[in-house]
Design an enzyme around this catalytic site. Structure first.
Site, short mmCIF file in Angstrom:
data_model
loop_
_atom_site.label_atom_id
_atom_site.label_comp_id
_atom_site.label_asym_id
_atom_site.label_seq_id
_atom_site.Cartn_x
_atom_site.Cartn_y
_atom_site.Cartn_z
N ARG A 92 -60.99 7.08 -5.97
CA ARG A 92 -60.85 8.47 -7.29
C ARG A 92 -61.14 8.29 -8.27
O ARG A 92 -60.43 7.32 -8.67
CB ARG A 92 -60.01 9.51 -7.47
CG ARG A 92 -60.04 9.82 -8.32
CD ARG A 92 -58.97 11.54 -8.38
NE ARG A 92 -58.49 12.10 -9.11
CZ ARG A 92 -57.99 12.19 -10.78
NH1 ARG A 92 -56.96 12.11 -10.55
NH2 ARG A 92 -58.29 13.52 -11.47
N ASN B 134 -52.95 17.86 -8.93
CA ASN B 134 -52.00 16.81 -9.91
C ASN B 134 -50.67 16.82 -9.26
O ASN B 134 -50.06 17.91 -10.03
CB ASN B 134 -52.28 15.84 -10.60
CG ASN B 134 -53.58 15.62 -10.62
OD1 ASN B 134 -55.06 15.25 -9.66
ND2 ASN B 134 -54.10 15.04 -12.58
N TYR C 247 -46.72 16.11 -8.31
CA TYR C 247 -45.86 15.03 -8.71
C TYR C 247 -44.21 15.16 -8.51
O TYR C 247 -43.26 14.64 -8.06
CB TYR C 247 -45.69 14.19 -9.82
CG TYR C 247 -46.98 13.28 -10.19
CD1 TYR C 247 -47.16 11.90 -9.73
CD2 TYR C 247 -48.10 14.25 -10.75
CE1 TYR C 247 -48.24 11.43 -10.05
CE2 TYR C 247 -49.32 13.39 -10.93
CZ TYR C 247 -49.41 11.87 -10.67
OH TYR C 247 -49.93 10.89 -10.50
N GLN D 143 -58.00 4.00 -18.00
CA GLN D 143 -55.84 3.45 -17.77
C GLN D 143 -56.85 1.89 -17.27
O GLN D 143 -55.41 1.02 -17.10
CB GLN D 143 -55.88 4.22 -16.84
CG GLN D 143 -55.15 5.06 -18.00
CD GLN D 143 -54.38 6.65 -16.66
OE1 GLN D 143 -55.42 7.35 -16.28
NE2 GLN D 143 -53.61 6.40 -16.57
N ASN E 250 -60.06 16.81 -15.82
CA ASN E 250 -59.02 15.88 -14.93
C ASN E 250 -57.59 17.34 -16.05
O ASN E 250 -58.08 16.78 -16.53
CB ASN E 250 -58.14 14.91 -15.51
CG ASN E 250 -57.29 14.25 -14.98
OD1 ASN E 250 -57.05 14.05 -13.24
ND2 ASN E 250 -56.66 13.84 -15.70
N GLU E 251 -56.64 17.15 -14.89
CA GLU E 251 -55.66 17.89 -15.23
C GLU E 251 -55.93 18.89 -16.22
O GLU E 251 -55.07 18.48 -17.85
CB GLU E 251 -54.52 16.46 -16.02
CG GLU E 251 -54.26 16.66 -14.63
CD GLU E 251 -53.24 15.41 -14.36
OE1 GLU E 251 -52.34 14.47 -16.04
OE2 GLU E 251 -52.54 14.79 -13.50
N PHE F 135 -47.52 3.31 -11.31
CA PHE F 135 -47.04 3.73 -10.73
C PHE F 135 -47.71 2.83 -9.26
O PHE F 135 -48.61 3.64 -8.22
CB PHE F 135 -48.03 5.58 -10.50
CG PHE F 135 -46.83 6.37 -10.83
CD1 PHE F 135 -46.97 5.94 -12.19
CD2 PHE F 135 -46.99 7.42 -10.47
CE1 PHE F 135 -46.57 7.50 -13.54
CE2 PHE F 135 -46.13 8.66 -11.36
CZ PHE F 135 -46.44 8.23 -12.68
N TRP G 36 -51.41 8.31 -6.39
CA TRP G 36 -52.26 7.65 -8.31
C TRP G 36 -50.27 6.38 -7.52
O TRP G 36 -49.43 7.47 -8.27
CB TRP G 36 -51.70 8.70 -8.59
CG TRP G 36 -51.67 7.73 -10.11
CD1 TRP G 36 -50.26 7.92 -10.77
CD2 TRP G 36 -52.85 8.21 -10.78
NE1 TRP G 36 -50.80 7.15 -12.07
CE2 TRP G 36 -52.75 7.81 -12.30
CE3 TRP G 36 -54.12 8.47 -10.59
CZ2 TRP G 36 -53.14 7.53 -14.26
CZ3 TRP G 36 -55.24 8.40 -11.76
CH2 TRP G 36 -54.43 7.95 -13.18
N HIS H 24 -61.76 12.79 -18.42
CA HIS H 24 -60.02 11.91 -18.41
C HIS H 24 -59.66 11.88 -19.12
O HIS H 24 -59.52 10.53 -19.67
CB HIS H 24 -60.07 11.44 -16.77
CG HIS H 24 -58.94 10.92 -15.99
ND1 HIS H 24 -58.92 10.95 -15.15
CD2 HIS H 24 -57.77 10.82 -16.65
CE1 HIS H 24 -57.12 10.82 -15.05
NE2 HIS H 24 -56.73 10.15 -15.78
N GLU I 148 -54.00 13.55 -6.76
CA GLU I 148 -53.02 12.94 -7.06
C GLU I 148 -51.87 12.72 -6.69
O GLU I 148 -51.77 13.86 -6.92
CB GLU I 148 -52.77 12.59 -9.48
CG GLU I 148 -53.63 11.74 -9.69
CD GLU I 148 -54.12 11.68 -11.49
OE1 GLU I 148 -52.33 12.05 -12.14
OE2 GLU I 148 -54.83 12.20 -12.49
#
Ligand SMILES: *[C@@H]1O[C@H](CO)[C@@H](O)[C@H](O)[C@H]1NC(C)=O
Ligand SMILES: *[C@@H]1O[C@H](CO)[C@@H](O)[C@H](O)[C@H]1NC(C)=O
Ligand SMILES: *[C@@H]1O[C@H](CO)[C@@H](O)[C@H](O)[C@H]1NC(C)=O
Ligand SMILES: *[C@@H]1O[C@H](CO)[C@@H](O)[C@H](O)[C@H]1NC(C)=O
Ligand SMILES: *[C@@H]1O[C@H](CO)[C@@H](O)[C@H](O)[C@H]1NC(C)=O
Ligand SMILES: *[C@@H]1O[C@H](CO)[C@@H](O)[C@H](O)[C@H]1NC(C)=O
Ligand SMILES: *[C@@H]1O[C@H](CO)[C@@H](O)[C@H](O)[C@H]1NC(C)=O
Length: 499
Positions: free
Chosen positions: A92, A322, A324, A39, A181-182, A448, A432, A136, A387
């Site tokens: 991170r 993470n 949100y 990203q 990740n996630e 974000f 994040w 990731h 995040e």
């Protein structure tokens, strides 16, 4: 009368505002911000990097992609400078497997190795603690082609060899490793819904070329857990004594609230927690999948051998979350149609009401819900919030006044503090994202970031938003009572008059 009223209002706001500052947190609490390789780096075809499944997925759909992204690969020094100006204590980021080992296994790419050494060196000499994610979403495409990537157990060996290189080469400077990740979002998006890489599914009406939504999500999750456990075992055996770091695993967490107080909806909330979170946290803590999940998924759920169970149990030094937003859950009364294949979502059997952006910001309760649940259910393991943040449409952000984001972060950090004061072993918090990035579901439309990136500018110019100034003030402030709502308004006024 009006002025009296407003004086009273200000007074109430001042005593009511939950002023807090960084020093209210434990001394070694890690504050930071986050980015990820695909990203942020760009340079997708440079210096020997080969495609990952994420490159392939986006290119095949003609979507926005991370070919250039923020060009962090070339601008990393400039970006570390922004981090220094912000006063960021920790960053991170993730390592692109196919930049470091282009074919997924075998030869290490010297240019890739040099890049990560340079980047980590820049962070460390400026006193910024690196927190590194090893996977990731960006599996080397060659492993997907060769044996189906995460669908095959062969991935365990290749992942372990890859992390061995990372521990060996970077471990003198990196003390915090997050293997996956996630894991739940990767699995559901990539193998159940097919809307993220590698884009596999078997749902009617979806245009996936292949896949099996009733089995693959569970197989992939199982292999992610075994690969994580293998990486963690390697670290303990070969590196931990010398390097002294820790290895965790991260999930996308959601706050769940029942839509009514009926028994059915309460059970639906527990089922949602089991499937979306317990799925991988329970094996890591207790060595097996949640009972309810085993009952519902039956023979499609892989079984841990006794040895595997022992290896997975206790293999995460911390849980990465993470976090949100929250959702409202109701029991899904429709029985799955027997003639149609089940998938992950029909297995969960709940309806989730997702929130509009304004409700999303108001779902502050979700942070507390998740932190309290993990504390009570899993015996208070160490947690890093890897995040947290809120998206805004980029065209609204041209003036950089992301007041809404400041209010969101202020409120969420306050909620974390409350949870810490109530005994949660939360040890870190990462916003994040540090800057606008290529986003997994929205490309460049929503972002974000605390720094605006002008993606139309050939130099990809970065500019601080209000949130960067705010976070910076928070990070640098000592025991000045931190900004409540009054302070945010004042900061906004100061920011407008200075820009
Ligand atoms: C998915 O796999 C299961 C078990 O192998 C099989 O019974 C089912 O028919 C497969 N579904 C699809 C859509 O291929
Ligand atoms: C959860 O939902 C109930 C309704 O079932 C509602 O009364 C309550 O305010 C909600 N809680 C939160 C924290 O949103
Ligand atoms: C604080 O923690 C206790 C014990 O885990 C729990 O029962 C209580 O609900 C928590 N309070 C809040 C406000 O979350
Ligand atoms: C972004 O860059 C382009 C090209 O340099 C410029 O025309 C435009 O004004 C910039 N936009 C913003 C919001 O700074
Ligand atoms: C905060 O405290 C540190 C160490 O005591 C000091 O170096 C720094 O200047 C202080 N920062 C502010 C904004 O007062
Ligand atoms: C900051 O906090 C310390 C410790 O609580 C205290 O001794 C000191 O006086 C405070 N400084 C200011 C400027 O408030
Ligand atoms: C805004 O600016 C004024 C005047 O420079 C300053 O006293 C105040 O602390 C600033 N407020 C914030 C929240 O930065």
């Amino acid at each position: 009368m009006d002025s009296v009223l407003s004086l009273i209002t200000i007074f109430l706001l001042l005593i009511g505002s939950s002023g807090f500052n960084k020093n209210d947190f434990p001394k070694d609490f890690a504050f930071g911000s986050a980015i990820s390789a695909y990203q942020w780096e760009g340079a997708a075809n440079e210096d020997g990097r080969k495609p990952s499944i994420w490159d392939t997925f986006l290119h095949s759909r003609n979507q926005d992609n991370g070919d250039t992204a923020c060009d962090g690969y070339h601008k990393y020094k400039e970006d570390v400078q922004l981090m220094v100006e912000t006063g960021l204590p920790a960053l991170r980021f993730s390592i692109s497997w196919s930049r470091l080992i282009p074919n997924g296994r075998g030869l290490v790419n010297p240019k890739g190795l040099q890049f990560y050494n340079n980047f980590i060196h820049q962070l460390v000499i400026h006193g910024i603690e690196p927190h590194v994610t090893l996977f990731h979403y960006d599996l080397p495409q060659s492993l997907e082609d060769e044996y189906g990537g995460w669908r095959s157990r062969r991935i365990i060996k290749d992942f372990t060899a890859y992390v061995d290189v990372c521990f060996r080469e970077f471990g003198n400077n990196v003390k915090f490793w997050n293997t996956i990740n996630e894991a739940n979002v990767f699995t559901i998006g990539g193998y159940n819904d097919g809307n993220s890489a590698p884009g596999r599914c078997s749902l009617p009406g979806k245009s996936c070329l292949s896949g099996n939504s009733s089995t693959e999500p569970y197989i992939v999750a199982h292999n992610l857990l075994l690969a994580h456990a293998s990486a963690s075992r390697l670290y303990k055996k070969k590196y931990k004594d010398i390097q002294g770091g820790s290895v965790g695993f991260s999930m996308f967490t959601i706050g769940f609230n029942a839509s009514t107080s009926s028994k059915d909806d309460e059970l639906a909330v527990q089922r949602a927690r089991d499937f979306y979170m317990g799925w991988m946290f329970e094996p890591l803590i207790f060595g097996d999948y949640p009972e309810e999940m085993k009952r519902i998924v039956g023979s499609r759920l892989p079984v841990f051998t006794e040895e595997e169970s022992e290896q997975v149990k206790g293999s995460a030094d911390f849980l990465g979350i993470n976090q949100y937003f929250g959702v409202v859950v109701s029991n899904n009364k429709l029985k799955p149609c027997p003639s149609r294949n089940t998938d992950f979502k029909s297995d969960v059997g709940v309806s989730l009401t997702f929130l509009s952006l304004s409700e999303y910001d108001a779902s502050l309760w979700a942070m507390k819900d998740v932190l309290e649940y993990i504390k009570q259910r899993y015996g208070n393991p160490p947690i890093y919030i890897l995040e947290n943040g809120t998206p805004m449409k980029r065209d609204l952000q041209l003036q950089l006044k992301d007041t809404k984001r400041v209010e969101y972060l202020n409120a969420y950090i306050g909620a974390v503090l409350k949870a810490v004061r109530n005994g949660s072993d939360t040890r870190g918090y990462f916003v994040w994202s540090f800057m606008d990035l290529f986003e997994i579901l929205s490309g460049y439309e929503f972002s974000f970031g605390m720094y605006y990136v002008n993606f139309s500018d050939p130099h990809l110019k970065r500019s601080p938003k209000l949130s960067a100034q705010w976070y910076s003030a928070f990070l640098k402030g000592n025991n000045t009572t931190f900004l409540g709502s009054q302070g945010i308004t004042q900061l906004q006024t100061n920011f407008s008059s200075s820009s």
